[in-house]
Scaffold this active site. Structure first.
Site, PDB file in Angstrom:
ATOM      1  N   GLU A   1       0.844  -1.266  -0.003  1.00  0.00           N
ATOM      2  CA  GLU A   1      -0.054  -0.011  -0.043  1.00  0.00           C
ATOM      3  C   GLU A   1       0.998   1.233   0.039  1.00  0.00           C
ATOM      4  O   GLU A   1       2.026   1.350   0.557  1.00  0.00           O
ATOM      5  CB  GLU A   1      -1.122   0.011   1.044  1.00  0.00           C
ATOM      6  CG  GLU A   1      -1.757  -1.091   1.143  1.00  0.00           C
ATOM      7  CD  GLU A   1      -2.933  -0.715   2.210  1.00  0.00           C
ATOM      8  OE1 GLU A   1      -3.209   0.394   2.968  1.00  0.00           O
ATOM      9  OE2 GLU A   1      -3.803  -1.946   2.394  1.00  0.00           O
TER      10      GLU A   1
ATOM     11  N   ASP B   1      -9.208   1.443   8.284  1.00  0.00           N
ATOM     12  CA  ASP B   1      -9.275   2.629   7.758  1.00  0.00           C
ATOM     13  C   ASP B   1     -10.237   3.449   8.629  1.00  0.00           C
ATOM     14  O   ASP B   1      -9.965   4.701   9.122  1.00  0.00           O
ATOM     15  CB  ASP B   1      -9.676   2.878   6.414  1.00  0.00           C
ATOM     16  CG  ASP B   1      -8.703   2.180   5.434  1.00  0.00           C
ATOM     17  OD1 ASP B   1      -7.403   2.166   5.856  1.00  0.00           O
ATOM     18  OD2 ASP B   1      -9.022   1.851   4.332  1.00  0.00           O
TER      19      ASP B   1
ATOM     20  N   HIS C   1      -4.374   6.768   0.039  1.00  0.00           N
ATOM     21  CA  HIS C   1      -3.691   5.522   0.372  1.00  0.00           C
ATOM     22  C   HIS C   1      -4.176   4.763  -0.931  1.00  0.00           C
ATOM     23  O   HIS C   1      -5.167   4.881  -1.410  1.00  0.00           O
ATOM     24  CB  HIS C   1      -3.511   5.038   1.508  1.00  0.00           C
ATOM     25  CG  HIS C   1      -4.869   4.374   1.959  1.00  0.00           C
ATOM     26  ND1 HIS C   1      -5.651   5.209   2.694  1.00  0.00           N
ATOM     27  CD2 HIS C   1      -5.248   3.196   2.084  1.00  0.00           C
ATOM     28  CE1 HIS C   1      -6.630   4.465   3.064  1.00  0.00           C
ATOM     29  NE2 HIS C   1      -6.390   3.064   2.828  1.00  0.00           N
TER      30      HIS C   1
ATOM     31  N   HIS D   1      -5.035   0.723  -2.124  1.00  0.00           N
ATOM     32  CA  HIS D   1      -5.605  -0.792  -1.745  1.00  0.00           C
ATOM     33  C   HIS D   1      -5.275  -1.719  -2.721  1.00  0.00           C
ATOM     34  O   HIS D   1      -6.201  -1.718  -3.925  1.00  0.00           O
ATOM     35  CB  HIS D   1      -7.034  -0.887  -1.560  1.00  0.00           C
ATOM     36  CG  HIS D   1      -7.528  -0.293  -0.453  1.00  0.00           C
ATOM     37  ND1 HIS D   1      -8.840  -0.117   0.109  1.00  0.00           N
ATOM     38  CD2 HIS D   1      -6.824   0.164   0.985  1.00  0.00           C
ATOM     39  CE1 HIS D   1      -8.956   0.541   1.137  1.00  0.00           C
ATOM     40  NE2 HIS D   1      -7.714   0.556   1.902  1.00  0.00           N
TER      41      HIS D   1
HETATM   42 ZN   LIG Z   1      -7.272   1.253   3.407  1.00  0.00          ZN
END
Ligand SMILES: [Zn+2]
Length: 128
Positions: free
Chosen positions: A26, A93, A80, A82
């Protein structure tokens, strides 16, 4: 709270390029600017399990925030990725959300922004 995130396509591509470099981990970073996103700031992912989690490296995050303040830019969003999941906030999250700016998530099905922990989606407007 009604807000729209304005993102020039060029900076969206910069963000995607950063996240592609981080894959399969990530990736995490900041979007900053005044009214629209003017700056993409990639940060190191210091999460102990970076394939499935992200943690902006704290010192790099602090330095980035100080630099923005010096330049008169506001933090507009935290992004961010995935790499193997959808562009929706994971339970982690939501649980770990601390910031009042939108969280932009890049997943295998696109990208979306949310206020967390509420889960309210924030519209993203692409600028030419
Ligand atoms: Zn996440």
């Amino acid at each position: 709270m009604s807000q729209v995130l304005y993102v020039p396509r060029r900076l969206l591509e910069t963000t995607r390029a950063h996240l592609a470099r981080e894959a399969p981990k990530e990736g995490v970073g900041l979007w900053a600017g005044r009214r629209e996103v003017e700056r993409v700031i990639p940060l190191p992912n210091a999460h102990p399990e970076p394939l499935t989690g992200y943690l902006a490296e704290p010192l790099a995050l602090l330095k980035a925030l100080k630099a923005l303040e010096r330049e008169g830019l506001a933090l507009l969003a935290i992004y961010h990725s995935h790499p193997r999941g959808p562009a929706f906030p994971s339970p982690t999250d939501i649980k770990e959300a601390r910031w009042r700016v939108p969280y932009v998530i890049f997943g295998t099905d696109g990208f979306r922004a949310f206020l967390l922990p509420e889960g309210q989606e924030v519209p993203l407007a692409l600028l030419p």
